[in-house]
Structure formats: structure tokens, C-alpha cells
Motif scaffolding. Sequence first.
Motif, mmCIF file in Angstrom:
data_model
loop_
_atom_site.group_PDB
_atom_site.id
_atom_site.type_symbol
_atom_site.label_atom_id
_atom_site.label_comp_id
_atom_site.label_asym_id
_atom_site.label_seq_id
_atom_site.Cartn_x
_atom_site.Cartn_y
_atom_site.Cartn_z
ATOM 1 N N LEU A 1 -0.490 -5.176 4.036
ATOM 2 C CA LEU A 1 0.392 -4.801 5.130
ATOM 3 C C LEU A 1 -0.429 -4.706 6.398
ATOM 4 C CD1 LEU A 1 0.203 -1.284 5.568
ATOM 5 C CD2 LEU A 1 0.888 -1.632 3.220
ATOM 6 N N ILE A 2 0.241 -4.819 7.523
ATOM 7 C CA ILE A 2 -0.423 -4.708 8.815
ATOM 8 C C ILE A 2 -0.051 -3.360 9.414
ATOM 9 C CG2 ILE A 2 -0.556 -5.634 11.159
ATOM 10 C CD1 ILE A 2 -0.111 -8.418 9.934
ATOM 11 N N VAL A 3 -1.067 -2.633 9.856
ATOM 12 C CA VAL A 3 -0.869 -1.335 10.505
ATOM 13 C C VAL A 3 -1.234 -1.519 11.970
ATOM 14 C CG1 VAL A 3 -1.535 1.091 10.541
ATOM 15 C CG2 VAL A 3 -1.432 -0.144 8.362
ATOM 16 N N ALA A 4 -0.222 -1.508 12.831
ATOM 17 C CA ALA A 4 -0.436 -1.807 14.247
ATOM 18 C C ALA A 4 -1.167 -0.696 14.990
ATOM 19 C CB ALA A 4 0.901 -2.101 14.917
ATOM 20 N N GLU A 5 -0.881 0.541 14.654
ATOM 21 C CA GLU A 5 -1.533 1.654 15.342
ATOM 22 C C GLU A 5 -2.972 1.775 14.852
ATOM 23 O OE1 GLU A 5 -0.880 6.375 16.365
ATOM 24 O OE2 GLU A 5 0.449 5.395 14.927
ATOM 25 N N ARG A 6 -3.919 1.666 15.771
ATOM 26 C CA ARG A 6 -5.328 1.632 15.417
ATOM 27 C C ARG A 6 -5.850 2.980 14.934
ATOM 28 N NH1 ARG A 6 -8.120 -2.611 18.273
ATOM 29 N NH2 ARG A 6 -7.089 -4.483 17.532
ATOM 30 N N GLY A 7 -6.795 2.909 14.006
ATOM 31 C CA GLY A 7 -7.501 4.089 13.533
ATOM 32 C C GLY A 7 -7.510 4.159 12.020
#
Length: 138
Positions: free
Chosen positions: A66-72
Motif C-alpha cells: 500500500l502507499i502511505v501518502a503522509e510522510r513519516g
Amino acid sequence: MADVTVAIPTFRRPRLLAKLLDALARLDTAASVSILVADNDAQGHAGFDLCEAIRARGYRWPLRALIVAERGIAQARNALTAAALDDPKMQFLAMIDDDEWPCAGWLDALLRQQAASDADAVQGSVLFEVPERAAGWS
């Protein structure tokens, strides 16, 4: 047989992620394993693309990315945890970073320790490999 989701946060390190996925494919375990990767680079998504290619070639374990757009790292770990908890079969969640490589008995050692202690969480030591070119860092 335990149902274990191995969760991996990754960010712009597809070569290291490939090495980790290769090591996970060589696990010596009786557990029912699935692999879940959270790519924290929504623009480049090299980790996500790598997982899709590996899955298409036929990987030992079910593999989902999955892609997690919010960085960290916290955001990636939280997304992994939420996705793993959505799987009604998942009994255990094992986290490993994209720059770590488990030995063949890693997962079973964690499961044995959990069973012996009935702990809600167990953690294993990490032995770091320092490349020779970094010899001056010590």
C-alpha cells in the motif's frame, strides 16, 4: 499454526526492500505468513512497484503493498497496523524495517518467546552490518 502478518515500512530503498523480501521468502516456519509493505513515497512508489513485480512473478507468501501518502515512519507503521488489523485471520503482527534481514528461524523464535511468556509484544535484537566503506564511523 499461527497466522502472522509481517509488516514492512519502506521509503526510497527498493534494493534493500528486495533483499529483505528475499530473506523473508527463505523463512523456515510452520506459520501461515503474509507480507504487508507500506511505501511512504507516494510520488516515486518504487517499493510499491517492486512488490507488484515480485507478486506477479510468484512470491512464496501472499504479498500486499500500500502507499502511505503522509510522510513519516509513524504514519507508515500506523497504516501497516490498521491494514493488518483489518484481516480477520491475522493473529500476530511482526514488524521489520526495510534495512534489516532476518535469519531463517527469526519468526519462529519470536513466536516461541511469545508463547512461553504469553506477552502481548515481544522484540528481538538487531545485529547491524556496517559496510567496510564506513569503517571510519566507529
